[in-house]
Design an enzyme around this catalytic site. Structure first.
Site, PDB file in Angstrom:
ATOM      1  N   SER A   1       0.861  -1.176   0.000  1.00  0.00           N
ATOM      2  CA  SER A   1       0.000   0.000   0.000  1.00  0.00           C
ATOM      3  C   SER A   1       0.896   1.225   0.000  1.00  0.00           C
ATOM      4  O   SER A   1       2.097   1.131   0.313  1.00  0.00           O
ATOM      5  CB  SER A   1      -0.866  -0.006   1.264  1.00  0.00           C
ATOM      6  OG  SER A   1      -1.498   1.244   1.477  1.00  0.00           O
TER       7      SER A   1
ATOM      8  N   TYR B   1      -2.226  -1.385  10.333  1.00  0.00           N
ATOM      9  CA  TYR B   1      -2.145  -1.525   8.878  1.00  0.00           C
ATOM     10  C   TYR B   1      -0.818  -0.995   8.344  1.00  0.00           C
ATOM     11  O   TYR B   1      -0.157  -1.641   7.529  1.00  0.00           O
ATOM     12  CB  TYR B   1      -3.313  -0.770   8.242  1.00  0.00           C
ATOM     13  CG  TYR B   1      -3.521  -1.015   6.773  1.00  0.00           C
ATOM     14  CD1 TYR B   1      -4.151  -2.168   6.317  1.00  0.00           C
ATOM     15  CD2 TYR B   1      -3.119  -0.068   5.834  1.00  0.00           C
ATOM     16  CE1 TYR B   1      -4.383  -2.370   4.967  1.00  0.00           C
ATOM     17  CE2 TYR B   1      -3.335  -0.257   4.477  1.00  0.00           C
ATOM     18  CZ  TYR B   1      -3.970  -1.415   4.048  1.00  0.00           C
ATOM     19  OH  TYR B   1      -4.185  -1.613   2.696  1.00  0.00           O
TER      20      TYR B   1
END
Length: 260
Positions: free
Chosen positions: A142, A155
């Site tokens: 990401s 995350y």
């Protein structure tokens, strides 16, 4: 058709980005095992994608954080198709809290799916790739592999960790033709992201419109979401790139949100 007859495993492949990657690979003639926590959804996705062709798919129920399920799933692919050429470790979840409010059990759950999942699926596939003379392992990172955002401590930590795992596998796999890459998308409008919009609006005390325009897309050059098709093309590029020239590298697809 650079992926024609290549044997691919895509985790989290029954929906969203994983499904898009499976669709792109099958359009190029690959044979794809769609591994998903929901076995029924995996089988239905495989049926739909096989009908489109020219490649084919099978559905496998897999909890990527369960070593026995991972090993059994990979063994099934090898028993049916003989080898593994490409692994796309895509399965993931999102949980948002301020650090001081983050339940430890939820922290461990998120890290387990992203990091344990990446490790266990790689561990299971690497021996088969070595035996076949090489292979491609692609992790779904990401922009949060490079940057931080409020409420996303678990995350961000997990996505940063995948960069390290990819680099280690690149080092250890080089002599066997096993290469790794990390795709680092910006926000892709999947159900996972859509779920975050009201959650972040609540936790940050702002409107949902502000979450989208200021938090998610505020640093992009054009206020556009990255698309599933964008990510699928990057995955295809890495899977089809057969030399070690790009091993260990990550690529950001974020409409300019992060530039390096």
């Amino acid at each position: 058709m650079k992926l024609k007859d290549k044997i691919c495993i895509i985790t989290g492949g029954a929906s969203g980005i994983g499904y898009g990657i499976a669709e792109r690979f099958i359009a190029d003639g690959a044979r794809v095992a769609i591994a998903d926590l929901n076995g029924t959804s995996a089988q239905e996705a495989a049926r739909k994608l096989t009908a489109k062709g020219p490649g084919s798919a099978i559905g496998i129920e897999m909890n990527v954080a369960d070593e026995d399920m991972v090993n059994a799933g990979v063994d099934r692919v090898v028993a049916q198709w003989g080898r593994v050429d490409v692994l796309v470790s895509n399965a993931g979840i999102q949980i948002v809290h301020k650090i001081e409010d983050f339940p430890f059990a939820e922290w461990k759950k998120l890290l387990s799916i992203h990091l344990d999942g990446g490790f266990l699926t790689s561990k299971a596939c690497i021996p088969h790739m070595k035996k076949a003379g090489g292979g491609s392992i692609i992790f779904m990172g990401s922009v949060h592999s490079k940057e931080a955002s409020p409420l996303k401590s678990a995350y961000v930590t997990a996505k940063h960790g995948l960069l390290g795992l990819a680099r280690e596998i690149a080092r250890e796999g080089a002599d066997y033709g096993v290469r790794t890459n990390v795709i680092c998308p910006g926000f892709v409008k999947t159900p996972l992201v859509e779920k975050q919009i009201p959650e972040q609006a609540h936790d940050l005390g702002i409107s949902e419109q502000d979450v989208v325009e200021k938090i998610m897309l505020g640093e992009t050059v054009d206020k556009e979401f990255t698309t599933i098709a964008d990510v699928a093309e990057v995955a295809h590029f890495f899977a089809a790139f057969e030399s070690n020239a790009l091993t260990g590298q990550s690529l950001v697809a974020s409409h300019g949100w992060y530039m390096n």
